[in-house]
Design a protein around this motif. Sequence first.
Motif, PDB file in Angstrom:
ATOM      1  N   SER A 185      -9.778  -5.173 -42.828  1.00 12.82           N
ATOM      2  CA  SER A 185     -10.087  -4.263 -41.731  1.00 12.82           C
ATOM      3  C   SER A 185      -8.823  -4.043 -40.917  1.00 12.82           C
ATOM      4  O   SER A 185      -7.938  -4.913 -40.864  1.00 12.82           O
ATOM      5  N   LYS A 186      -8.712  -2.873 -40.279  1.00 13.95           N
ATOM      6  CA  LYS A 186      -7.532  -2.582 -39.464  1.00 13.95           C
ATOM      7  C   LYS A 186      -7.484  -3.464 -38.222  1.00 13.95           C
ATOM      8  O   LYS A 186      -6.407  -3.789 -37.732  1.00 13.95           O
ATOM      9  N   GLY A 187      -8.646  -3.819 -37.694  1.00 10.90           N
ATOM     10  CA  GLY A 187      -8.709  -4.683 -36.525  1.00 10.90           C
ATOM     11  C   GLY A 187      -9.656  -5.834 -36.779  1.00 10.90           C
ATOM     12  O   GLY A 187      -9.929  -6.203 -37.918  1.00 10.90           O
ATOM     13  N   LEU A 188     -10.170  -6.427 -35.696  1.00  8.63           N
ATOM     14  CA  LEU A 188     -11.150  -7.505 -35.808  1.00  8.63           C
ATOM     15  C   LEU A 188     -12.532  -6.925 -35.585  1.00  8.63           C
ATOM     16  O   LEU A 188     -12.861  -6.448 -34.496  1.00  8.63           O
ATOM     17  N   SER A 203      -8.899 -17.088 -33.199  1.00  6.83           N
ATOM     18  CA  SER A 203      -8.466 -17.778 -34.414  1.00  6.83           C
ATOM     19  C   SER A 203      -8.249 -16.869 -35.621  1.00  6.83           C
ATOM     20  O   SER A 203      -7.460 -17.190 -36.498  1.00  6.83           O
ATOM     21  N   LEU A 204      -8.955 -15.726 -35.670  1.00  2.82           N
ATOM     22  CA  LEU A 204      -8.981 -14.943 -36.904  1.00  2.82           C
ATOM     23  C   LEU A 204      -8.167 -13.651 -36.847  1.00  2.82           C
ATOM     24  O   LEU A 204      -7.885 -13.051 -37.876  1.00  2.82           O
ATOM     25  N   VAL A 205      -7.838 -13.166 -35.670  1.00  2.00           N
ATOM     26  CA  VAL A 205      -6.905 -12.053 -35.445  1.00  2.00           C
ATOM     27  C   VAL A 205      -7.418 -10.732 -36.003  1.00  2.00           C
ATOM     28  O   VAL A 205      -7.670  -9.784 -35.258  1.00  2.00           O
ATOM     29  N   ARG A 206      -7.549 -10.622 -37.324  1.00  2.00           N
ATOM     30  CA  ARG A 206      -7.962  -9.359 -37.955  1.00  2.00           C
ATOM     31  C   ARG A 206      -8.948  -9.630 -39.085  1.00  2.00           C
ATOM     32  O   ARG A 206      -9.027 -10.731 -39.605  1.00  2.00           O
TER      33      ARG A 206
END
Length: 297
Positions: free
Chosen positions: A29-32, A56-59
């Motif tokens: 995905s481009k973002g979260l 913790s996961l950013v994206r």
Amino acid sequence: MLQSMTGFGTARQDGDQYSITIDIRSLNSKGLDLSLRLPRFLADKEHEIRTILGKSLVRGKVSLSVDYSGTTKAARTANSINQELLQHYYTELENAADLVGASKNDLFRLALQMPEVIQQAPRTEEEDAQMPVPWEIITELLQEAIANLNRFRSDEGKALTSEIMAYVDRIRILLAEVDKYDPVRLEYIRERIRTHLAEISNSEQFNQNRFEQEMIYFIEKLDIAEEKVRLINHLHYFTETVYLPEPTGKKLAFISQEIGREINTIGSKANDATIQHLVVEMKEELEKIKEQLNNIL
């Protein structure tokens, strides 16, 4: 080192009164983009869970599910006896025993085992909303699942790193071929200029100053020395960025755009079939890089 955006992580705990499992899955995905499936007792903790995941996961397109179930021991506390049905079964069994002259010692136990005598009382909304598992345990399991997901991402990232760097090395090799052939191209251009100069120098309309100016412009337009230097610098920067500890997917995408710009310029300015073929091969390798960068955190 690169990390993949795709991955899976899970954590589970079986207690005396419950069993709980947390699963986290991540896609590109481009973002979260977070999607949560929670039991009712965690509804008021959704914001905190989203915050933990976001840090913790950013994206990635992240799906989290929390599955909770009470154990048999816990469920037994919510059981109830249908006394009316128990009395009915007991009377029927007693009458049957009198009819055949059988012993009545086990009638109560048999009546308890009859269908629907022991029933699980429906839980109220208040009971469903109560926290049957301490929040500290939930957060520990959540962090464990995240760690397992990130470990999966790192393992996938190692394979992606090797693949991407092979494409980068291939572009370097092709650029070295361009650099090796470039003097041949320039000499061919010079020879063409000398031939044309010999043909037109005897013309009455020949203007030496204008001709020199046009030749300077022409040679500068065909010169690819700066593009070659910038391209090799972009490749070095790309390699350095790959091995940074923080997520670099977006930065690598920007650098790959600059690499593509220099490759295109070399192709358009070279005006040479051999170099054009090398440029096409470099573009192919760059497209492979861009495709894999879609999977990079």
